[in-house]
Write a protein that holds these residues in place. Structure first.
Motif, PDB file in Angstrom:
ATOM      1  N   GLU A 174     -22.244   4.328   5.952  1.00  0.00           N
ATOM      2  CA  GLU A 174     -21.194   3.622   5.223  1.00  0.00           C
ATOM      3  C   GLU A 174     -21.462   3.634   3.723  1.00  0.00           C
ATOM      4  N   ARG A 175     -22.712   3.472   3.330  1.00  0.00           N
ATOM      5  CA  ARG A 175     -23.022   3.480   1.900  1.00  0.00           C
ATOM      6  C   ARG A 175     -22.821   4.869   1.304  1.00  0.00           C
ATOM      7  N   VAL A 176     -23.170   5.887   2.074  1.00  0.00           N
ATOM      8  CA  VAL A 176     -22.931   7.255   1.612  1.00  0.00           C
ATOM      9  C   VAL A 176     -21.428   7.494   1.440  1.00  0.00           C
ATOM     10  N   SER A 177     -20.646   7.028   2.388  1.00  0.00           N
ATOM     11  CA  SER A 177     -19.199   7.172   2.305  1.00  0.00           C
ATOM     12  C   SER A 177     -18.645   6.432   1.094  1.00  0.00           C
ATOM     13  N   THR A 178     -19.165   5.251   0.829  1.00  0.00           N
ATOM     14  CA  THR A 178     -18.739   4.482  -0.340  1.00  0.00           C
ATOM     15  C   THR A 178     -19.006   5.264  -1.615  1.00  0.00           C
ATOM     16  N   PHE A 179     -20.165   5.887  -1.685  1.00  0.00           N
ATOM     17  CA  PHE A 179     -20.507   6.679  -2.873  1.00  0.00           C
ATOM     18  C   PHE A 179     -19.498   7.804  -3.078  1.00  0.00           C
ATOM     19  N   TYR A 180     -19.212   8.569  -2.033  1.00  0.00           N
ATOM     20  CA  TYR A 180     -18.346   9.732  -2.218  1.00  0.00           C
ATOM     21  C   TYR A 180     -16.891   9.341  -2.449  1.00  0.00           C
ATOM     22  N   HIS A 181     -16.460   8.229  -1.887  1.00  0.00           N
ATOM     23  CA  HIS A 181     -15.119   7.755  -2.218  1.00  0.00           C
ATOM     24  C   HIS A 181     -15.044   7.360  -3.693  1.00  0.00           C
ATOM     25  N   SER A 182     -16.113   6.779  -4.211  1.00  0.00           N
ATOM     26  CA  SER A 182     -16.139   6.445  -5.638  1.00  0.00           C
ATOM     27  C   SER A 182     -16.201   7.704  -6.496  1.00  0.00           C
ATOM     28  N   LEU A 183     -16.935   8.703  -6.046  1.00  0.00           N
ATOM     29  CA  LEU A 183     -17.004   9.942  -6.807  1.00  0.00           C
ATOM     30  C   LEU A 183     -15.638  10.622  -6.853  1.00  0.00           C
ATOM     31  N   TYR A 184     -14.908  10.576  -5.741  1.00  0.00           N
ATOM     32  CA  TYR A 184     -13.528  11.081  -5.721  1.00  0.00           C
ATOM     33  C   TYR A 184     -12.692  10.365  -6.772  1.00  0.00           C
ATOM     34  N   ARG A 185     -12.804   9.060  -6.842  1.00  0.00           N
ATOM     35  CA  ARG A 185     -12.003   8.290  -7.793  1.00  0.00           C
ATOM     36  C   ARG A 185     -12.419   8.567  -9.238  1.00  0.00           C
ATOM     37  N   ALA A 186     -13.697   8.851  -9.454  1.00  0.00           N
ATOM     38  CA  ALA A 186     -14.162   9.138 -10.821  1.00  0.00           C
ATOM     39  C   ALA A 186     -13.563  10.420 -11.369  1.00  0.00           C
ATOM     40  N   PHE A 187     -13.135  11.340 -10.496  1.00  0.00           N
ATOM     41  CA  PHE A 187     -12.609  12.627 -10.938  1.00  0.00           C
ATOM     42  C   PHE A 187     -11.079  12.652 -11.029  1.00  0.00           C
ATOM     43  N   LEU A 188     -10.415  11.521 -10.919  1.00  0.00           N
ATOM     44  CA  LEU A 188      -8.952  11.511 -10.946  1.00  0.00           C
ATOM     45  C   LEU A 188      -8.380  11.401 -12.356  1.00  0.00           C
ATOM     46  N   TYR A 189      -9.046  10.662 -13.209  1.00  0.00           N
ATOM     47  CA  TYR A 189      -8.536  10.411 -14.563  1.00  0.00           C
ATOM     48  C   TYR A 189      -9.571  10.846 -15.595  1.00  0.00           C
ATOM     49  N   PRO A 190      -9.096  11.186 -16.832  1.00  0.00           N
ATOM     50  CA  PRO A 190      -7.712  11.242 -17.294  1.00  0.00           C
ATOM     51  C   PRO A 190      -6.985  12.451 -16.717  1.00  0.00           C
ATOM     52  N   GLN A 191      -5.655  12.396 -16.744  1.00  0.00           N
ATOM     53  CA  GLN A 191      -4.862  13.489 -16.195  1.00  0.00           C
ATOM     54  C   GLN A 191      -4.501  14.500 -17.280  1.00  0.00           C
ATOM     55  N   ARG A 192      -4.505  15.750 -16.886  1.00  0.00           N
ATOM     56  CA  ARG A 192      -4.174  16.819 -17.825  1.00  0.00           C
ATOM     57  C   ARG A 192      -2.693  16.773 -18.197  1.00  0.00           C
ATOM     58  N   MET A 193      -2.422  17.023 -19.466  1.00  0.00           N
ATOM     59  CA  MET A 193      -1.043  17.206 -19.930  1.00  0.00           C
ATOM     60  C   MET A 193      -0.848  18.591 -20.532  1.00  0.00           C
ATOM     61  N   PHE A 194      -1.855  19.431 -20.434  1.00  0.00           N
ATOM     62  CA  PHE A 194      -1.725  20.776 -20.989  1.00  0.00           C
ATOM     63  C   PHE A 194      -1.396  21.772 -19.882  1.00  0.00           C
ATOM     64  N   ASP A 233      -9.556   0.769 -12.122  1.00  0.00           N
ATOM     65  CA  ASP A 233      -9.237   1.136 -13.498  1.00  0.00           C
ATOM     66  C   ASP A 233      -9.738   2.519 -13.905  1.00  0.00           C
ATOM     67  N   ASN A 234      -9.003   3.558 -13.469  1.00  0.00           N
ATOM     68  CA  ASN A 234      -9.172   4.925 -13.980  1.00  0.00           C
ATOM     69  C   ASN A 234     -10.577   5.475 -13.826  1.00  0.00           C
ATOM     70  N   GLY A 235     -11.274   5.087 -12.761  1.00  0.00           N
ATOM     71  CA  GLY A 235     -12.614   5.608 -12.518  1.00  0.00           C
ATOM     72  C   GLY A 235     -13.733   4.753 -13.060  1.00  0.00           C
ATOM     73  N   SER A 236     -13.421   3.668 -13.777  1.00  0.00           N
ATOM     74  CA  SER A 236     -14.464   2.894 -14.458  1.00  0.00           C
ATOM     75  C   SER A 236     -15.365   2.151 -13.479  1.00  0.00           C
ATOM     76  N   MET A 237     -14.778   1.480 -12.477  1.00  0.00           N
ATOM     77  CA  MET A 237     -15.605   0.736 -11.529  1.00  0.00           C
ATOM     78  C   MET A 237     -16.284   1.679 -10.538  1.00  0.00           C
TER      79      MET A 237
END
Length: 713
Positions: free
Chosen positions: A252-272, A595-599
């Motif tokens: 479960e802790r490993v899963s928590t880590f990777y779900h957080s890593l997924y969220r860390a890579f979502l923002y900021p979003q590209r506009m180019f 909040d955009n990957g911060s937590m």
């Protein structure tokens, strides 16, 4: 890590009164220009993981729930229908037979056995409607605003628009949908919804989008097969997640880590996007012109500066370098460095904490070619008040005159402290560029935090223009002079000089009494300037970690304060309890707004056992490791291996540390360790070992650095 183990519904069970992430289930590339998601409800909280009905698949650019319904700028809603559901605006779906992953979104409807499968591309994606035999089609609509411009036998074109416009040139998302078969009928159901019915049994929609033009949207329609697109996005996500390989006895802790890593890579979003020569170009929201270079959006720098970008500097340097260039383009085109982009800068939150992102990058030698212009931009924000929107330092005239923001200005304490921190960041960049006069000017101003310390009250307290501290001070009163907190959360917001703050309290012994009370107090609050309970108050009360409200950004560094009194063993069980009690891989995943990957990035750093306490110092404060074994592939290609022995629940303390098999007793790690292959080995224990980390080893403070210039490298 298998990307199929990531459920994007992570941290999506929320409501206005209580946040457990306030996140959305996004499917798309890391840092994607668009995400695909399921819309189940109207309003700001438009996804509920428990809902059994949905209103459509949303192509979204939502930065946060708090941006409001129209904050999802340039969004598009596509509701798949069949003969049985034509004309309905809300249809049932089977969540157990549906898939929610970063690389694929698949929605199954029992009533007509229809499966809708979405596979994103970089600038669009494919949507396959399969299974039902009669009357397959879609209903198009716009969550915010938009127009359908044309449709013919096999093509649908339209523009999803920006409803709330701050810049001179409103943003539009041009889209083109290429249909694999003929459109048999088009029907305008009402002013907002248009239904298209297709011929054939299996329908594939290929979607291209662009912020620039229909020509770009057409060229951005994916050309590869569905299988190739699926493999591309799967490989991309696996490459990102496998930058950090985590092994632990607790799945479960490993899963928590990777779900957080997924969220860390979502923002900021590209506009180019890319022109015909594959050069990056973007739409300038101020001139309405197409400009060369990178641009990014959907980021609250007050939130993300503390954790996200220090993480990127370690494991995502390539994208970080582009992001920095994109932030500089915001300055070039809008006149100020960004504060809260969605899509243009609305100037939200106090301070100007992008300065910390720049300082940290400069110290780590990232994009030094941009630093002269960044320094110019930082000084401009510090000295020149914006006209109109609240960009840059909106109270810089008052701050520069008094050495603090007076109490008649909103959130005066937090603005003052954040400005002081930004002054430190200017000092760091100027020193890096050998501009000694500039460095010394802002080094002195970085000590302005001292002007708000009330010896009588023992907190940072607002002062009026005559220098008088606010009377009838209440350390538990939220709002007013403080941002999303009280004096308890805000007083310690001087990460550049905790040693100096300790001196204001009269030394380590007195400061120790305060930070012990910080953790051991009841989670008490008075609604104060807010006039009612806000969700951050409720979360602090429910989370029950005293006045350390780890569910909000101003508290992120508070658990690490104990290192500065030479008692790291105070914080080790505190950190372990926070990580194991308040974070998980489920729908209620976080102790507050993510909040955009911060937590997510706070959890990543803390679980690895070190934390970027002071941007620009090239140090990380040692905390408490969570996992048996971690191997991190750094941006340099070097490996950082973290081993933790006797890692069980009852082991709450670090008993010893070895770095490359040599005893290590410092309270911090230097950046140099991350520039070579390094092994850190922790051994945990059941009782504290005060000798594990030397009480004489204190992390960076500006007061010390000015005495010993070798500290700032």
């Amino acid at each position: 890590m298998d990307i199929k183990k990531i459920d994007t519904r992570h941290a999506t069970q929320n409501r206005f009164e209580l946040s457990r992430g306030n996140s959305f289930p996004f499917t798309g590339y890391p840092f994607a220009m668009n995400y695909f998601s399921l819309e189940t409800d109207a309003g700001n909280w438009w996804f509920d993981p428990q809902s059994q009905h949905f209103r459509g698949i949303r192509l979204t650019h939502q930065p946060t729930m708090w941006a409001g319904t129209k904050g999802d700028f340039c969004s598009l809603r596509i509701l798949p229908v069949t003969q049985e559901t034509q004309g309905l605006m809300d249809v049932a779906y089977n969540s157990r037979k549906s898939e929610f992953h970063p690389n694929v979104l698949s929605i199954y409807q029992d009533v007509n056995e229809l499966t809708t499968k979405v596979i994103p591309s970089e600038f669009g994606g494919t949507m396959l409607l399969k299974g039902a035999s009669r009357g397959k089609g879609i209903i198009l609509s716009f969550p915010a605003a938009g127009k359908l411009d044309m449709s013919d036998e096999c093509v649908i074109r339209g523009r999803a628009q920006q409803s709330s416009v701050r810049s001179e040139a409103p943003l539009e998302l041009f889209f083109e949908i290429s249909v694999s078969t003929k459109i048999s009928t088009r029907q305008d159901i009402d002013e907002e919804h248009t239904q298209f019915v297709f011929e054939g049994d299996e329908i594939e929609l290929r979607i291209g989008t662009s912020y620039i033009s229909y020509e770009y949207a057409h060229n951005n329609i994916p050309k590869k097969s569905e299988e190739e697109l699926y493999q591309d996005i799967t490989d991309c996500w696996n490459q990102k997640l496998n930058k950090v390989l985590v092994n632990d006895s607790c799945e479960e802790r490993v899963s928590t880590f990777y779900h957080s890593l997924y969220r860390a890579f979502l923002y900021p979003q590209r506009m180019f996007e890319f022109d015909k020569d594959h050069r990056p170009v973007h739409f300038d929201m101020h001139s309405g012109q197409t400009r060369p270079g990178y641009l990014y959006t959907n980021n609250g720098l007050w939130d993300t500066a503390r954790t996200v970008y220090p993480l990127f500097s370690l494991i995502e340097k390539d994208e970080f370098e582009k992001i920095l260039e994109g932030f500089l383009n915001v300055y070039r085109e809008g006149g100020y460095l960004p504060k809260w982009l969605a899509p243009d800068d609305g100037g939200g939150m106090p301070g100007n904490l992008i300065d910390t992102v720049i300082a940290d990058a400069a110290q780590k030698n990232i994009r030094l070619d941009l630093m002269p212009e960044f320094l110019e931009a930082m000084i401009h924000s510090a000295e020149d008040v914006s006209q109109g929107l609240p960009l840059g330092r909106i109270f810089c005239n008052e701050y520069n005159r008094y050495g603090y923001v007076p109490s008649d200005m909103n959130e005066s304490v937090n603005n003052s402290l954040d400005y002081s921190y930004s002054d430190y960041c200017i000092y760091v960049v100027a020193k890096k560029l050998d501009q000694e006069a500039v460095a010394q000017k802002y080094c002195q101003r970085a000590m302005n935090y001292r002007n708000l310390f009330s010896p009588e009250d023992g907190f940072m307290v607002a002062r009026d223009r005559n220098g008088k501290f606010r009377s009838r001070f209440d350390p538990y009163s939220w709002g007013g002079d403080y941002t999303e907190g009280s004096a308890w959360q805000s007083t310690f917001a001087v990460p550049q000089d905790i040693r100096g703050l300790i001196n204001l309290y009269g030394g380590k012994d007195e400061f120790e009494k305060v930070v012990v009370k910080l953790a051991n107090s009841d989670p008490k609050y008075h609604v104060g300037g807010y006039g009612h309970v806000i969700h951050e108050m409720a979360e602090m009360e429910i989370n029950k970690f005293g006045q350390i409200n780890i569910g909000n950004q101003p508290s992120f560094h508070l658990p690490y304060l104990y290192s500065f009194i030479g008692k790291s063993f105070y914080m080790q069980p505190l950190l372990k309890q926070i990580m194991t009690k308040l974070f998980n891989s489920g729908w209620e995943a976080y102790p507050g707004d993510e909040d955009n990957g911060s937590m997510a990035s706070w959890f990543i750093f803390s679980s690895l056992g070190f934390y970027p306490f002071t941007a620009g110092s090239n140090q990380y404060v040692i905390g408490m490791p969570l996992f048996d074994r971690v191997i991190i592939t750094l941006s340099s290609g070097k490996k950082l291996t973290i081993l933790t022995e006797r890692n069980n629940d009852q082991a709450q303390f670090i008993d010893s540390i070895l770095i490359d098999n040599k005893p290590y007793v410092e309270s911090y790690l230097n950046q140099a360790l991350f520039e070579k292959d390094t092994e850190i080995k922790y051994t945990l224990g059941i009782v504290p070992n005060p000798r594990c980390i030397s009480s004489a080893s204190i992390p960076y403070s500006l007061s010390d650095a000015e005495k010993d210039t070798s500290i700032l490298v």
